[in-house]
Design a protein around this motif. Structure first.
Motif, PDB file in Angstrom:
ATOM      1  N   GLU A 157       1.004  -1.242   0.020  1.00  0.00           N
ATOM      2  CA  GLU A 157       0.192   0.033  -0.075  1.00  0.00           C
ATOM      3  C   GLU A 157       0.958   1.311   0.034  1.00  0.00           C
ATOM      4  N   GLN A 158       1.943   1.226   0.599  1.00  0.00           N
ATOM      5  CA  GLN A 158       2.885   2.333   0.827  1.00  0.00           C
ATOM      6  C   GLN A 158       3.514   2.763  -0.757  1.00  0.00           C
ATOM      7  N   TRP A 159       3.390   1.638  -1.457  1.00  0.00           N
ATOM      8  CA  TRP A 159       3.899   1.613  -2.837  1.00  0.00           C
ATOM      9  C   TRP A 159       2.886   1.949  -3.976  1.00  0.00           C
ATOM     10  N   GLY A 160       1.560   2.021  -3.453  1.00  0.00           N
ATOM     11  CA  GLY A 160       0.530   2.130  -4.342  1.00  0.00           C
ATOM     12  C   GLY A 160      -0.219   0.784  -4.958  1.00  0.00           C
ATOM     13  N   PHE A 161       0.183  -0.114  -4.254  1.00  0.00           N
ATOM     14  CA  PHE A 161      -0.314  -1.489  -4.628  1.00  0.00           C
ATOM     15  C   PHE A 161      -1.200  -2.004  -3.802  1.00  0.00           C
ATOM     16  N   HIS A 162      -1.751  -3.223  -4.018  1.00  0.00           N
ATOM     17  CA  HIS A 162      -2.733  -3.700  -3.209  1.00  0.00           C
ATOM     18  C   HIS A 162      -2.419  -5.327  -3.424  1.00  0.00           C
ATOM     19  N   LEU A 163      -2.327  -6.172  -2.526  1.00  0.00           N
ATOM     20  CA  LEU A 163      -1.868  -7.599  -2.303  1.00  0.00           C
ATOM     21  C   LEU A 163      -3.583  -8.150  -2.525  1.00  0.00           C
ATOM     22  N   GLN A 164      -3.668  -9.031  -3.698  1.00  0.00           N
ATOM     23  CA  GLN A 164      -4.819  -9.814  -4.047  1.00  0.00           C
ATOM     24  C   GLN A 164      -4.995 -11.074  -3.400  1.00  0.00           C
ATOM     25  N   ASP A 165      -3.933 -11.869  -3.583  1.00  0.00           N
ATOM     26  CA  ASP A 165      -3.807 -13.128  -3.196  1.00  0.00           C
ATOM     27  C   ASP A 165      -2.353 -13.609  -3.014  1.00  0.00           C
ATOM     28  N   LEU A 166      -1.997 -14.631  -2.143  1.00  0.00           N
ATOM     29  CA  LEU A 166      -0.873 -15.206  -1.985  1.00  0.00           C
ATOM     30  C   LEU A 166      -1.277 -16.855  -1.648  1.00  0.00           C
ATOM     31  N   GLN A 167      -0.696 -17.405  -2.454  1.00  0.00           N
ATOM     32  CA  GLN A 167      -0.849 -19.044  -2.570  1.00  0.00           C
ATOM     33  C   GLN A 167       0.609 -19.722  -2.367  1.00  0.00           C
ATOM     34  N   MET A 168       0.810 -20.764  -1.337  1.00  0.00           N
ATOM     35  CA  MET A 168       1.742 -21.221  -1.221  1.00  0.00           C
ATOM     36  C   MET A 168       1.593 -22.743  -1.985  1.00  0.00           C
ATOM     37  N   ASN A 169       1.956 -22.720  -3.193  1.00  0.00           N
ATOM     38  CA  ASN A 169       1.675 -23.998  -4.048  1.00  0.00           C
ATOM     39  C   ASN A 169       2.620 -25.216  -3.585  1.00  0.00           C
ATOM     40  N   ASP A 170       3.625 -25.038  -3.053  1.00  0.00           N
ATOM     41  CA  ASP A 170       4.342 -26.273  -2.781  1.00  0.00           C
ATOM     42  C   ASP A 170       5.356 -25.970  -1.772  1.00  0.00           C
ATOM     43  N   ILE A 171       5.574 -26.877  -0.785  1.00  0.00           N
ATOM     44  CA  ILE A 171       6.499 -26.753   0.309  1.00  0.00           C
ATOM     45  C   ILE A 171       7.397 -28.090   0.284  1.00  0.00           C
ATOM     46  N   THR A 172       8.752 -28.140   0.208  1.00  0.00           N
ATOM     47  CA  THR A 172       9.242 -29.241   0.153  1.00  0.00           C
ATOM     48  C   THR A 172      10.577 -28.992   0.988  1.00  0.00           C
ATOM     49  N   PHE A 173      11.136 -30.313   1.201  1.00  0.00           N
ATOM     50  CA  PHE A 173      12.690 -30.212   1.979  1.00  0.00           C
ATOM     51  C   PHE A 173      13.534 -30.960   1.271  1.00  0.00           C
ATOM     52  N   ASP A 174      14.769 -31.066   1.744  1.00  0.00           N
ATOM     53  CA  ASP A 174      15.912 -32.001   0.946  1.00  0.00           C
ATOM     54  C   ASP A 174      15.663 -33.420   0.947  1.00  0.00           C
ATOM     55  N   ASP A 175      16.153 -34.072   0.155  1.00  0.00           N
ATOM     56  CA  ASP A 175      15.421 -35.450  -0.072  1.00  0.00           C
ATOM     57  C   ASP A 175      15.698 -36.335   1.015  1.00  0.00           C
ATOM     58  N   ALA A 176      16.919 -36.040   1.925  1.00  0.00           N
ATOM     59  CA  ALA A 176      16.761 -37.148   3.096  1.00  0.00           C
ATOM     60  C   ALA A 176      15.647 -36.777   3.911  1.00  0.00           C
ATOM     61  N   ILE A 177      15.457 -35.609   4.198  1.00  0.00           N
ATOM     62  CA  ILE A 177      14.278 -35.351   4.999  1.00  0.00           C
ATOM     63  C   ILE A 177      12.847 -35.909   4.386  1.00  0.00           C
ATOM     64  N   MET A 178      12.704 -35.677   3.189  1.00  0.00           N
ATOM     65  CA  MET A 178      11.475 -36.218   2.334  1.00  0.00           C
ATOM     66  C   MET A 178      11.413 -37.591   2.901  1.00  0.00           C
ATOM     67  N   ARG A 179      12.573 -38.335   2.467  1.00  0.00           N
ATOM     68  CA  ARG A 179      12.610 -39.840   2.571  1.00  0.00           C
ATOM     69  C   ARG A 179      12.234 -40.305   4.011  1.00  0.00           C
ATOM     70  N   SER A 180      12.923 -39.507   5.120  1.00  0.00           N
ATOM     71  CA  SER A 180      12.417 -39.780   6.461  1.00  0.00           C
ATOM     72  C   SER A 180      11.123 -39.467   6.875  1.00  0.00           C
ATOM     73  N   MET A 181      10.393 -38.444   6.336  1.00  0.00           N
ATOM     74  CA  MET A 181       9.150 -38.048   6.505  1.00  0.00           C
ATOM     75  C   MET A 181       8.248 -39.006   5.942  1.00  0.00           C
ATOM     76  N   ALA A 182       8.599 -39.678   4.837  1.00  0.00           N
ATOM     77  CA  ALA A 182       7.878 -40.675   4.282  1.00  0.00           C
ATOM     78  C   ALA A 182       7.718 -42.097   4.980  1.00  0.00           C
ATOM     79  N   GLN A 183       8.845 -42.199   5.608  1.00  0.00           N
ATOM     80  CA  GLN A 183       8.917 -43.325   6.448  1.00  0.00           C
ATOM     81  C   GLN A 183       8.230 -43.323   7.616  1.00  0.00           C
ATOM     82  N   VAL A 184       8.032 -42.047   8.214  1.00  0.00           N
ATOM     83  CA  VAL A 184       7.356 -41.751   9.462  1.00  0.00           C
ATOM     84  C   VAL A 184       6.118 -41.693   8.947  1.00  0.00           C
TER      85      VAL A 184
END
Length: 313
Positions: A157-184
Motif C-alpha cells: 500500500e505504501q508503494w501504491g499496490f494492493h495484495l490480491q492473493d498469495l498461495q503457497m503452491n509447494d513446500i518441500t525439503f531436502d531429499d533425505a528429510i523427505m525420505r525420513s518423513m515418508a518413512q514416518v
C-alpha cells in the motif's frame, strides 16, 4: 519556388506537431506525463491531448491484476532447508492521482519494483520459518500465508499496490528429510492399521464370546425347561400308573382275585417292552429256582404295599 518549398516544410512540421499533440492510452492503462521532467498529470484510457514537444509520456501504468511466481529457500530453527513455491497476485490500489504518482515514481523501473517485492516476501517467510521446527512447517501452510499477507499488504500500500492473493503452491525439503518423513508417515499408517486390526479382532472376539454366552444361556434355559417338562411327564405317568393300578386292585378285590396277578402282568409287560425297544439281542433273566423264588417274594412285597387291607394290619 523557394517559398513553396518553405511552406511545404512548414506544413509538414505543423502536421507533425498536431499529430504529436494527441496520444492514445489503452484500456486498463493509465498514462503519466511530465513537463521538463516534472510530474504534470495523468491520462485516462482513450484519445488524449497533450502539449506538443513539451509534455511527454513518462510511463504507462497497468491497472490490471498482475501475477508473479516465486521460488525461494528458508531454514527452520532446527537447521532444515525448506523450499517454497508461491504465486503472488497484486494490482494498483486505485486510480487516484496520488496512488498513480506513487506507482510511477516510487521505483526507478519495473525491475527494481519486482526485486523489492520478491525480497520483501522472502524475508517475511524466512523470518517466520526461522522460529519453527521442520516437523511443524507443513502443518503451518495457512499460518505462513496469513503472516506474509499481513506484512506485505501494508508495504504494498505504501508503494501504491494492493495484495490480491498469495498461495503457497509447494513446500518441500531436502531429499533425505523427505525420505525420513515418508518413512514416518508409512510407520504411522502401519501402526494405525495394526491398531484398527486389533480393535476389529477384539470386537470380533467379544461378539463371538457374547454369542457363545447367549447360546449357552439359551441352551441351559431350554434344557431346564425340558427337564421340567420331562419331570412333569414322569410325574404324570407315575400318577396315571398309580391310578390304574389302584383301580385294577380294587376291581380284583371286588372279584375276589389275587392282586399279585397285576404285578406279574407288569413284570411280563416290562420284559416285553425291553425286548421290543432295546437295541440289544439278549435279555438275561435269572431263571433258577432261587431266582424265581426271589422274584415272587419281591412281587408279594409289592402286593402287600398295594393292598390297603394288608397295610392296616
Amino acid at each position: 519556388m523557394g517559398t513553396n518549398i518553405f511552406l511545404i516544410i512548414l506544413a509538414f512540421i505543423l502536421l507533425i506537431v498536431v499529430l504529436s499533440s494527441f496520444v492514445t492510452i489503452q484500456q486498463g492503462t493509465i498514462g503519466v506525463t511530465t513537463i521538463f521532467g516534472k510530474y504534470n498529470r495523468i491520462l485516462h484510457p482513450g484519445l488524449n491531448w497533450k502539449i506538443p514537444l513539451i509534455e511527454k509520456i513518462f510511463r504507462r501504468i497497468s491497472i490490471q491484476n498482475r501475477s508473479v511466481e516465486l521460488e525461494f529457500q528458508a531454514i527452520t530453527v532446527d537447521q532444515a532447508n525448506v523450499y517454497f513455491k508461491a504465486m503472488l497476485l497484486y494490482s494498483v490500489w486505485n486510480q487516484d492521482e496520488e496512488t498513480i504518482k506513487n506507482v510511477a515514481f516510487k521505483f526507478m523501473d519495473e525491475r527494481s519494483f519486482m526485486q523489492a517485492l520478491i525480497r520483501t516476501i522472502e524475508g517475511s517467510i524466512r523470518g517466520f520459518v526461522a522460529t519453527k521446527r521442520q516437523s511443524e512447517v507443513l502443518g503451518l501452510r495457512r499460518e505462513i500465508t496469513e503472516h506474509v499477507k499481513e506484512q506485505i499488504d501494508t508495504t504494498l500500500e505504501q508503494w501504491g499496490f494492493h495484495l490480491q492473493d498469495l498461495q503457497m503452491n509447494d513446500i518441500t525439503f531436502d531429499d533425505a528429510i523427505m525420505r525420513s518423513m515418508a518413512q514416518v508417515v508409512a510407520s504411522n499408517n502401519l501402526k494405525a492399521a495394526a491398531e484398527n486390526e486389533g480393535q476389529a479382532l477384539l470386537i470380533t472376539k467379544t461378539k463371538a464370546a457374547e454369542a457363545d454366552g447367549n447360546a449357552i444361556k439359551i441352551a441351559a434355559e431350554a434344557e431346564r425347561t425340558a427337564a421340567q417338562l420331562r419331570g412333569q411327564g414322569v410325574a404324570l405317568f407315575r400318577e396315571e400308573v398309580a391310578k390304574g393300578m389302584t383301580m385294577a386292585a380294587k376291581e380284583m378285590q371286588q372279584a375276589n382275585l389275587d392282586t399279585s396277578v397285576i404285578l406279574f402282568s407288569m413284570w411280563t409287560e416290562a420284559i416285553k417292552h425291553f425286548s421290543e425297544n432295546s437295541k440289544g439281542n439278549v435279555i438275561f433273566l435269572d431263571g433258577s429256582a432261587d431266582g424265581m423264588d426271589q422274584t415272587m417274594k419281591q412281587m408279594m412285597g409289592m402286593n402287600k404295599l398295594m393292598d390297603p387291607s394288608q397295610q392296616k394290619k
